[in-house]
Design a protein around this motif. Sequence first.
Motif, PDB file in Angstrom:
ATOM      1  N   LEU A   1      48.608  60.650  70.241  1.00 25.77           N
ATOM      2  CA  LEU A   1      47.556  60.838  69.245  1.00 25.77           C
ATOM      3  C   LEU A   1      46.152  60.778  69.844  1.00 25.77           C
ATOM      4  CD1 LEU A   1      49.997  60.215  67.283  1.00 25.77           C
ATOM      5  CD2 LEU A   1      48.291  59.183  65.773  1.00 25.77           C
ATOM      6  N   ASP A   2      46.061  60.681  71.179  1.00 29.36           N
ATOM      7  CA  ASP A   2      44.753  60.570  71.847  1.00 29.36           C
ATOM      8  C   ASP A   2      43.970  59.366  71.341  1.00 29.36           C
ATOM      9  OD1 ASP A   2      45.041  62.936  73.454  1.00 29.36           O
ATOM     10  OD2 ASP A   2      44.615  64.121  71.660  1.00 29.36           O
ATOM     11  N   LEU A   3      44.669  58.278  71.052  1.00 28.14           N
ATOM     12  CA  LEU A   3      44.030  57.012  70.700  1.00 28.14           C
ATOM     13  C   LEU A   3      43.789  56.203  71.976  1.00 28.14           C
ATOM     14  CD1 LEU A   3      46.169  56.064  67.576  1.00 28.14           C
ATOM     15  CD2 LEU A   3      43.724  56.573  67.561  1.00 28.14           C
ATOM     16  N   PRO A   4      42.884  55.223  71.940  1.00 33.17           N
ATOM     17  CA  PRO A   4      42.684  54.378  73.115  1.00 33.17           C
ATOM     18  C   PRO A   4      43.980  53.689  73.533  1.00 33.17           C
ATOM     19  CG  PRO A   4      40.957  54.007  71.495  1.00 33.17           C
ATOM     20  CD  PRO A   4      41.977  54.875  70.823  1.00 33.17           C
ATOM     21  N   GLU A   5      44.173  53.526  74.814  1.00 33.10           N
ATOM     22  CA  GLU A   5      45.391  52.880  75.303  1.00 33.10           C
ATOM     23  C   GLU A   5      45.412  51.413  74.875  1.00 33.10           C
ATOM     24  OE1 GLU A   5      47.783  51.981  79.485  1.00 33.10           O
ATOM     25  OE2 GLU A   5      45.876  53.082  79.497  1.00 33.10           O
ATOM     26  N   PRO A   6      46.462  50.970  74.174  1.00 29.37           N
ATOM     27  CA  PRO A   6      46.520  49.562  73.763  1.00 29.37           C
ATOM     28  C   PRO A   6      46.612  48.641  74.977  1.00 29.37           C
ATOM     29  CG  PRO A   6      48.119  50.904  72.548  1.00 29.37           C
ATOM     30  CD  PRO A   6      47.616  51.749  73.675  1.00 29.37           C
ATOM     31  N   ASP A   7      45.829  47.579  74.960  1.00 24.64           N
ATOM     32  CA  ASP A   7      45.881  46.580  76.028  1.00 24.64           C
ATOM     33  C   ASP A   7      47.078  45.675  75.761  1.00 24.64           C
ATOM     34  OD1 ASP A   7      45.596  44.313  77.630  1.00 24.64           O
ATOM     35  OD2 ASP A   7      43.400  44.431  77.602  1.00 24.64           O
ATOM     36  N   PRO A   8      48.126  45.716  76.584  1.00 28.26           N
ATOM     37  CA  PRO A   8      49.326  44.932  76.280  1.00 28.26           C
ATOM     38  C   PRO A   8      49.068  43.434  76.231  1.00 28.26           C
ATOM     39  CG  PRO A   8      49.449  45.882  78.494  1.00 28.26           C
ATOM     40  CD  PRO A   8      48.281  46.511  77.813  1.00 28.26           C
ATOM     41  N   ALA A   9      48.130  42.946  77.038  1.00 27.10           N
ATOM     42  CA  ALA A   9      47.849  41.508  77.030  1.00 27.10           C
ATOM     43  C   ALA A   9      47.259  41.070  75.693  1.00 27.10           C
ATOM     44  CB  ALA A   9      46.891  41.159  78.171  1.00 27.10           C
ATOM     45  N   VAL A  10      46.342  41.883  75.153  1.00 25.10           N
ATOM     46  CA  VAL A  10      45.733  41.558  73.859  1.00 25.10           C
ATOM     47  C   VAL A  10      46.782  41.599  72.749  1.00 25.10           C
ATOM     48  CG1 VAL A  10      44.076  42.326  72.110  1.00 25.10           C
ATOM     49  CG2 VAL A  10      43.430  42.326  74.532  1.00 25.10           C
ATOM     50  N   TRP A  11      47.638  42.625  72.768  1.00 20.74           N
ATOM     51  CA  TRP A  11      48.641  42.741  71.717  1.00 20.74           C
ATOM     52  C   TRP A  11      49.714  41.661  71.836  1.00 20.74           C
ATOM     53  CZ3 TRP A  11      48.149  45.343  67.365  1.00 20.74           C
ATOM     54  CH2 TRP A  11      47.175  46.346  67.300  1.00 20.74           C
ATOM     55  N   ARG A  12      50.056  41.271  73.054  1.00 20.68           N
ATOM     56  CA  ARG A  12      50.997  40.159  73.217  1.00 20.68           C
ATOM     57  C   ARG A  12      50.427  38.880  72.600  1.00 20.68           C
ATOM     58  NH1 ARG A  12      55.208  40.362  76.652  1.00 20.68           N
ATOM     59  NH2 ARG A  12      55.472  42.254  77.876  1.00 20.68           N
ATOM     60  N   GLU A  13      49.153  38.645  72.859  1.00 20.55           N
ATOM     61  CA  GLU A  13      48.509  37.460  72.305  1.00 20.55           C
ATOM     62  C   GLU A  13      48.473  37.527  70.785  1.00 20.55           C
ATOM     63  OE1 GLU A  13      44.297  34.975  72.668  1.00 20.55           O
ATOM     64  OE2 GLU A  13      44.631  36.776  73.901  1.00 20.55           O
ATOM     65  N   ALA A  14      48.205  38.730  70.255  1.00 16.11           N
ATOM     66  CA  ALA A  14      48.165  38.893  68.793  1.00 16.11           C
ATOM     67  C   ALA A  14      49.538  38.636  68.180  1.00 16.11           C
ATOM     68  CB  ALA A  14      47.684  40.299  68.454  1.00 16.11           C
ATOM     69  N   VAL A  15      50.587  39.144  68.817  1.00 23.02           N
ATOM     70  CA  VAL A  15      51.944  38.922  68.317  1.00 23.02           C
ATOM     71  C   VAL A  15      52.282  37.437  68.339  1.00 23.02           C
ATOM     72  CG1 VAL A  15      54.390  39.312  68.781  1.00 23.02           C
ATOM     73  CG2 VAL A  15      52.784  41.227  68.903  1.00 23.02           C
ATOM     74  N   ALA A  16      51.977  36.781  69.439  1.00 21.86           N
ATOM     75  CA  ALA A  16      52.272  35.354  69.561  1.00 21.86           C
ATOM     76  C   ALA A  16      51.533  34.541  68.503  1.00 21.86           C
ATOM     77  CB  ALA A  16      51.908  34.865  70.958  1.00 21.86           C
ATOM     78  N   LEU A  17      50.280  34.903  68.259  1.00 27.17           N
ATOM     79  CA  LEU A  17      49.490  34.177  67.272  1.00 27.17           C
ATOM     80  C   LEU A  17      50.006  34.441  65.858  1.00 27.17           C
ATOM     81  CD1 LEU A  17      47.131  32.284  66.895  1.00 27.17           C
ATOM     82  CD2 LEU A  17      45.600  34.274  66.859  1.00 27.17           C
TER      83      LEU A  17
END
Length: 288
Positions: free
Chosen positions: A68-84
Amino acid sequence: MNSPVLPRDDSSSRPAIEIADPTTPHVSVLDLGVTRGDGIFETIMVTRGDAPAIDAHLARFASSAALLDLPEPDPAVWREAVALAMSSHPTVDVLAVKLVLTRGVEGTGVPTAWALAMPTKDFSADRETGIRVVALDRGYRHDVAQTSPWLLQGAKTLSYAINSAALREAGRRGADDVIFTSSDGFVLEAPTASVLLRHGDRILTPPTEHGILHGTTQRRAFEFFAARGYVTRALPVTRIDLERADAVWLASSIRQAVPVVELDGRPLQHDLELTRALNAHLSLRDRD
């Protein structure tokens, strides 16, 4: 339900992640995810506080973003979001954490993102008794991903109106779910699941080259079958293959493997003991 967890761009002066009050508004009515379904999502299943399939979901999340030509998700940020999100939710047997990334408010160039944890529906009865399915034509040839990549087949987008309409049509026909077929006669996928078939000692699934999602649960199911001596292959599957299968499953992260016991009003063979063993594997090893 816990508060949404909102990832922020690391370049922002704000914290990388914020806990949001779920009783107040967060998404603008001008957000393209709302007005045009212009965004992507993933849903991660969490059992007993563990989400070991997060790698596969984040990889598919990134793949959808690229399509979709969206910004590449930062896996570290999303991992932290999932954990939280997981830690902020009251303890339940099964938890779903939904990740969403949209193109944001039109004209700003700033994406909108959040993660939300919520309890899931109990699908244990479906896993035991099976579901009734109808086959519906998706309206595209099997090679649409190659001929027309702008149609975004194979991306997990927020544009689910067609999938929802297909499920309503299934209900009108007295069925529970749908298996999409291509206009030239190949089996594709379900609105929210991958399709698996058993023919003797072979386990088949339609190839992703046919414009379908990479199945995170399907890949783990293949590990289970391979360990039991089955030959696993991603190959073109026809409607006749579906009708003559020794067993058919719809596999997804939340429902796991659900046997299909009826196709277009006609009974299909199914294997309850094999289904139970498969779901035990998915629950104990790969709980997503």
